[in-house]
Design an enzyme around this catalytic site. Structure first.
Site, mmCIF file in Angstrom:
data_model
loop_
_atom_site.group_PDB
_atom_site.id
_atom_site.type_symbol
_atom_site.label_atom_id
_atom_site.label_comp_id
_atom_site.label_asym_id
_atom_site.label_seq_id
_atom_site.Cartn_x
_atom_site.Cartn_y
_atom_site.Cartn_z
ATOM 1 N N GLN B 133 118.553 96.069 35.659
ATOM 2 C CA GLN B 133 118.577 96.122 34.202
ATOM 3 C C GLN B 133 119.092 94.800 33.642
ATOM 4 O OE1 GLN B 133 121.841 98.427 32.702
ATOM 5 N NE2 GLN B 133 120.703 99.162 30.930
ATOM 6 N N GLY B 134 118.247 94.068 32.957
ATOM 7 C CA GLY B 134 118.645 92.782 32.390
ATOM 8 C C GLY B 134 118.883 92.890 30.893
ATOM 9 N N SER B 136 122.611 92.782 29.438
ATOM 10 C CA SER B 136 123.789 92.006 29.055
ATOM 11 C C SER B 136 123.616 90.512 29.317
ATOM 12 C CB SER B 136 125.007 92.479 29.848
ATOM 13 O OG SER B 136 125.170 93.859 29.714
ATOM 14 N N GLU B 251 120.894 106.352 30.395
ATOM 15 C CA GLU B 251 121.933 105.809 31.277
ATOM 16 C C GLU B 251 123.250 106.556 31.107
ATOM 17 O OE1 GLU B 251 122.407 101.616 30.823
ATOM 18 O OE2 GLU B 251 124.289 101.542 31.938
ATOM 19 N N GLU B 387 135.305 102.011 24.685
ATOM 20 C CA GLU B 387 135.596 101.768 23.263
ATOM 21 C C GLU B 387 134.320 101.925 22.443
ATOM 22 O OE1 GLU B 387 136.675 99.702 25.764
ATOM 23 O OE2 GLU B 387 138.681 100.591 25.687
HETATM 24 C C1 LIG Z 1 130.193 96.961 37.277
HETATM 25 C C2 LIG Z 1 129.323 96.600 36.120
HETATM 26 C C3 LIG Z 1 127.956 96.663 36.260
HETATM 27 C C4 LIG Z 1 127.117 96.302 35.204
HETATM 28 N N1 LIG Z 1 125.771 96.352 35.386
HETATM 29 C C5 LIG Z 1 124.956 95.934 34.385
HETATM 30 C C6 LIG Z 1 123.547 95.865 34.580
HETATM 31 O O1 LIG Z 1 123.027 96.214 35.634
HETATM 32 N N2 LIG Z 1 122.779 95.402 33.584
HETATM 33 C C7 LIG Z 1 123.306 95.017 32.389
HETATM 34 O O2 LIG Z 1 122.557 94.634 31.511
HETATM 35 N N3 LIG Z 1 124.645 95.053 32.167
HETATM 36 C C8 LIG Z 1 125.472 95.496 33.142
HETATM 37 N N4 LIG Z 1 126.830 95.520 32.940
HETATM 38 C C9 LIG Z 1 127.365 94.952 31.694
HETATM 39 C C10 LIG Z 1 128.012 95.918 30.750
HETATM 40 O O3 LIG Z 1 127.054 96.646 30.060
HETATM 41 C C11 LIG Z 1 128.912 95.077 29.829
HETATM 42 O O4 LIG Z 1 129.949 94.573 30.616
HETATM 43 C C12 LIG Z 1 129.485 95.885 28.712
HETATM 44 O O5 LIG Z 1 128.495 96.265 27.810
HETATM 45 C C13 LIG Z 1 130.599 95.138 27.964
HETATM 46 O O6 LIG Z 1 130.230 93.848 27.615
HETATM 47 P P1 LIG Z 1 131.165 92.603 27.947
HETATM 48 O O7 LIG Z 1 131.456 92.648 29.375
HETATM 49 O O8 LIG Z 1 130.530 91.404 27.406
HETATM 50 O O9 LIG Z 1 132.513 92.902 27.162
HETATM 51 P P2 LIG Z 1 132.782 92.629 25.613
HETATM 52 O O10 LIG Z 1 131.693 93.206 24.834
HETATM 53 O O11 LIG Z 1 133.154 91.233 25.428
HETATM 54 O O12 LIG Z 1 134.059 93.549 25.390
HETATM 55 C C14 LIG Z 1 135.400 93.117 25.597
HETATM 56 C C15 LIG Z 1 136.294 94.231 25.072
HETATM 57 O O13 LIG Z 1 136.099 94.375 23.672
HETATM 58 C C16 LIG Z 1 135.819 95.720 23.353
HETATM 59 N N5 LIG Z 1 134.960 95.795 22.173
HETATM 60 C C17 LIG Z 1 133.848 95.062 21.925
HETATM 61 N N6 LIG Z 1 133.333 95.419 20.744
HETATM 62 C C18 LIG Z 1 134.122 96.395 20.232
HETATM 63 C C19 LIG Z 1 134.104 97.168 19.027
HETATM 64 N N7 LIG Z 1 133.160 97.013 18.129
HETATM 65 N N8 LIG Z 1 135.087 98.077 18.828
HETATM 66 C C20 LIG Z 1 136.054 98.244 19.759
HETATM 67 N N9 LIG Z 1 136.122 97.545 20.908
HETATM 68 C C21 LIG Z 1 135.156 96.628 21.139
HETATM 69 C C22 LIG Z 1 135.147 96.264 24.584
HETATM 70 O O14 LIG Z 1 135.248 97.663 24.631
HETATM 71 C C23 LIG Z 1 135.952 95.586 25.677
HETATM 72 O O15 LIG Z 1 137.133 96.300 25.899
HETATM 73 C C24 LIG Z 1 127.680 95.885 33.975
HETATM 74 C C25 LIG Z 1 129.065 95.822 33.838
HETATM 75 C C26 LIG Z 1 129.897 96.178 34.881
HETATM 76 C C27 LIG Z 1 131.369 96.096 34.676
#
Ligand SMILES: Cc1cc2nc3c(=O)[nH]c(=O)nc-3n(C[C@H](O)[C@H](O)[C@H](O)COP(=O)(O)OP(=O)(O)OC[C@H]3O[C@@H](n4cnc5c(N)ncnc54)[C@H](O)[C@@H]3O)c2cc1C
Lengths: 379, 404
Positions: B133-134, B136, B251, B387
């Site tokens: 899944q691409g 993020s 998902e 969150e």
């Molecule tokens: C093990 C793992 C596997 C993954 N696999 C995939 C994958 O296969 N494909 C893919 O596309 N993605 C994947 N992801 C990505 C995942 O979807 C993102 O990590 C996730 O959506 C959070 O984005 P971020 O890491 O950029 O954190 P950020 O969005 O930067 O968040 C940082 C913090 O801010 C909080 N936050 C952000 N916005 C708000 C808001 N509006 N209100 C309150 N709190 C907020 C978040 O909850 C978090 O605590 C994976 C992630 C992990 C950890």
């Protein structure tokens, strides 16, 4: 009760903090994870030259006569910078055993080189069946003429993988769980029949399993009178737990600082994520728990030297339970608020999370101290 | 009404599944298997898991709710969950092509052309083709719609440039469900398109990332002038956001249709804790005799009951009439946080043994809970953080005003 540090202690704190910031950035620990020793003997020597090792020993034993509060200041810095040098194992655990139970000659032979930074030590007390009970000693020491023969196994010997000298608890009488009949012995690492198997711990540090297969030690290497070591071990358990609280406080403070910093820099939805109140409140809860743990940790640092074991246990168990609850919360939330980057090895926040995990398991976990606290006569 | 009781059809399926997993429990592969589909880090693990999925599919136990025309069995909704429950009960390894089965597949089934359905679905079930899944990107996590990877139309092709991150299983994947911006002038949600993107295309590079446990499993994916046929587009240009929301709902378990029956179906954490409590000792006695630990495990057992009962209730429309989405919506949020707490209690049970790095010879239960605890954050963060889930529940279910 006065919670303020004295001017001397404040100076100590700022000197330690600036030295470690320069000499021991987290990148150093990161690199040392691959090293078989896992810390630097030359930095250990420097720490000795700065008087940090001597801090914990009375002047009569060649130390500087510091208090445990001074030691706690140092350990908090260790926690904040993930400093891996074996202070707790060498100084508070094995060092205290030799200090309390040993003779003047034994002080001279083992504490002097330690205080000079030429050696590191380890205390082998834990056994597989005993969880956190230092009186659970199945290892035996059988007298044979002018010597003892040691037989048994010790687990999770902190710094056991690299120590020059080991202090080992063994039973000269009684059965596991008895307070009487436990003796301590000092063994140089090269002793025949002593087998050291390094183990990796969750936080990237190391410890050892130690097997004693018919190890012959001269009676002169016994520390103190035969069979009377339990009170010393009991005190060491509390020193170790109070030390974990102080170090854990440093871990929490660093985790909170990194997280707050991240909330101020990371942007999503066109704003800094720190503008989301859900996250602001979370950060405030992390802050509150850090302060709560700090308060109980200070109390433990003061009371751990109390001559009354009941006073000591009360404060130390309270602090260790608070460390578990608050430390777990703070480091978990630190990961959660970092999002995906928080669970990578590349980011430092995970290193703090894992260190907290191990600190919680050292010298009595939450459950152990909860039970001990609840078993006090006051309830 | 008794949602805990099987129908004649599900009873038959359950019996078949139970018998199959009993008779075909795989033997120890001789190397460490990952705990979940997020941590598949070596080719050895991947190939082994692929063979296992093939075997389960071959027994008619995967994709049972999908139409027979695409390799399924056309059984009623809820059937797959029965299989998942039996897998959980038997404690057999997980199904590896999870992103294909539960994210990509249901989306293709819902909006794909007949040709796309024929082309992709059967191979997802048989694991002949694996999906990632691409979504993020480094700058687009929670705020997914701000993604910047671009796909520019050029005759019969698109040219893709950009950078995805945290991409689970990208190392093995044959295809990716890719979100890319096709219109930079449109408002941010409107300019996104959804592609069924062939990973073996020229110009794609995959760089593994390491987790704090030392395991791999996710990756960075870089796209440099990658040329893909325009037929890779799913639905229309600019439909990407709508489809992404649909995929995320699959998902997170908020929609039916997954081919593995979802993650929550089986539970099992508590049973494992009980086994561990009997294994580890405390002062010479099993930890299971310790009153503090007994209380903690009992609390979790009750909570697990509540979770499982809620999952069952969610499946009966009459029982969630007022808020049909509420329970399914809560499932990812609640289950992942529950799993995290259960793993933490596992650590506590271990006492000093919790220090062992997993894989250490003497770690209790092979270090299961150490690993599970660290990796539990993959679930409370991945797939949309807790969150963000709370924001969604607040806005969509409680009807709270949308925050800015
Ligand atoms: C093990 C793992 C596997 C993954 N696999 C995939 C994958 O296969 N494909 C893919 O596309 N993605 C994947 N992801 C990505 C995942 O979807 C993102 O990590 C996730 O959506 C959070 O984005 P971020 O890491 O950029 O954190 P950020 O969005 O930067 O968040 C940082 C913090 O801010 C909080 N936050 C952000 N916005 C708000 C808001 N509006 N209100 C309150 N709190 C907020 C978040 O909850 C978090 O605590 C994976 C992630 C992990 C950890």
């Amino acid at each position: 009760m006065n919670f303020d540090l004295t001017p001397d202690q404040k100076l100590l704190e700022s000197t330690m903090a600036s030295f470690l910031k320069k000499e021991s950035p987290v990148s150093r620990f990161r690199a040392l994870r691959e090293d078989p020793v896992g810390y630097s003997k030359s930095l250990w020597k420097t720490m000795a030259e700065l008087g940090w090792i001597g801090l914990a020993f009375p002047e009569s034993a060649g130390g500087l006569g510091g208090s445990f509060v001074d030691v706690a200041i140092l350990l908090e810095q260790f926690g904040a910078g993930l400093v891996p040098e074996p202070f707790v194992a060498s100084v508070l655990a094995a060092g205290t055993a030799i200090l309390r139970a040993g003779s003047a000659e034994q002080h001279e032979a083992y504490l002097a080189p330690l205080i000079a930074g030429d050696t590191t030590l380890a205390l082998a007390w834990a056994e597989r069946g005993g969880r956190y009970d230092p009186t659970w000693v199945e290892t035996t020491a059988t007298k044979q003429g002018d010597a003892y023969v040691l037989q048994g196994e010790k687990i999770f010997v902190q710094n056991g993988h690299a120590a020059d000298v080991l202090v080992v608890s063994a039973r000269t009488a009684g059965t596991p769980g008895d307070t009487d009949g436990i003796s301590l012995f000092v063994l140089p690492r090269e002793t025949e029949g002593l087998r050291v198997t390094p183990v990796n711990t969750m936080d990237g540090q190391k410890a050892a399993t130690i097997t004693l297969a018919g190890v012959v030690v001269p009676a002169a290497s016994r520390l103190g009178p035969e069979g009377a070591a339990a009170p010393v071990l009991d005190e060491i358990m509390d020193l170790g737990a109070a030390a974990a609280c102080a170090e854990g406080l440093g871990v929490m403070r660093a985790s909170l600082a990194m997280t707050v910093d991240y909330l101020k820099t990371r942007e999503q939805f066109g704003v800094k994520i720190g503008t989301f109140q859900a996250l602001q409140h979370r950060a405030v809860d992390m802050f509150i728990r850090t302060e709560l743990a700090k308060s109980t940790s200070i109390l433990a640092s003061v009371k751990v030297s109390d001559p009354d074991p009941a006073e000591r246990r009360f404060a130390v168990s309270a602090a260790k339970v608070e460390l578990a609850i608050c430390g777990r919360y703070v480091t978990q939330q630190a990961i959660q608020l970092h999002g995906g980057i928080g669970i990578t090895d590349e980011h430092d926040i995970g290193l703090y999370f894992k260190r907290m995990h191990v600190l919680n398991a050292l010298f009595g976990d939450e459950e152990h101290h909860l039970a001990r606290f609840g078993a006090q006569p006051a309830f | 009404m008794d949602p805990t009781r099987d129908t004649a059809e599900t009873r038959d399926l359950r019996e078949r599944a139970r018998a199959f997993f009993q008779d075909n429990r795989p033997s120890d592969p001789g190397f460490k298997l990952p705990q979940t589909f997020l941590e598949v880090e070596s080719e050895e693990q991947f190939l082994w898991l692929k063979a296992w999925q093939k075997q389960v599919y071959g027994a008619g136990l995967l994709g049972v709710e999908w139409p027979a025309a695409y390799g399924g069995k056309g059984m009623p909704s809820g059937s797959q969950r029965v299989v998942a429950e039996e897998m959980g009960r038997a404690g057999v390894p997980f199904i590896v092509n999870r992103i294909g089965l539960d994210w990509a597949g249901p989306t293709i089934l819902a909006v794909g052309t007949e040709e796309q359905k024929q082309r992709y679905l059967r191979n997802i079930l048989s694991c002949d083709e694996v999906w990632c899944q691409g979504f993020s990107e480094p700058g687009a996590g929670s705020d997914l719609a701000s993604l910047r990877t671009s796909a520019v139309r050029n005759g019969d092709h698109y040219i893709v440039n950009g950078h995805k991150v945290w991409t689970t299983q990208a190392l093995w994947a044959d295809f990716m469900i890719l979100l890319a911006r096709t219109d930079t002038s449109a408002p941010k949600h409107a300019g996104i398109s959804y592609f069924l993107f062939p990973m073996k295309s020229k110009g794609v590079s995959v760089r593994p990332l390491v987790k704090m446990t030392g395991e791999g499993g996710f990756n960075q994916v870089l796209f440099e002038d990658v040329l893909v046929p325009a037929s890779c587009l799913l639905a229309g240009e600019g439909d990407g956001w709508r489809l992404a929301v649909m995929t995320l709902a699959f998902e997170r378990g908020a929609s039916e249709g997954s081919a593995t029956g979802g993650a929550l179906a089986a539970g099992g954490d508590v049973a494992r804790l009980v086994a561990l409590a009997k294994e580890v000792s405390r002062d010479g006695r099993p930890a299971s005799e310790d009153p503090v630990m007994r209380d903690r495990i009992a609390e979790l057992a009750i909570e697990e009951e509540a979770l499982l009962a809620s999952a069952l209730r969610a499946r009966v429309p009459g029982l969630v009439e007022e808020r049909p989405l509420a329970l399914p919506f809560l499932s990812k949020l609640v289950a992942t946080e529950f799993g995290q707490r259960a793993a933490a209690v596992g650590q506590e049970l271990e006492g000093p043994l919790a220090q062992y790095a997993f894989g250490a010879e003497r770690a209790a239960d092979g270090g299961h809970f150490q690993r599970a605890y660290m990796n539990s954050f993959g679930f409370t963060i991945g797939g949309g953080t807790s969150e963000i889930q709370r924001n969604l529940v607040g806005e969509r279910i409680l009807g709270l005003p949308k925050s800015t």
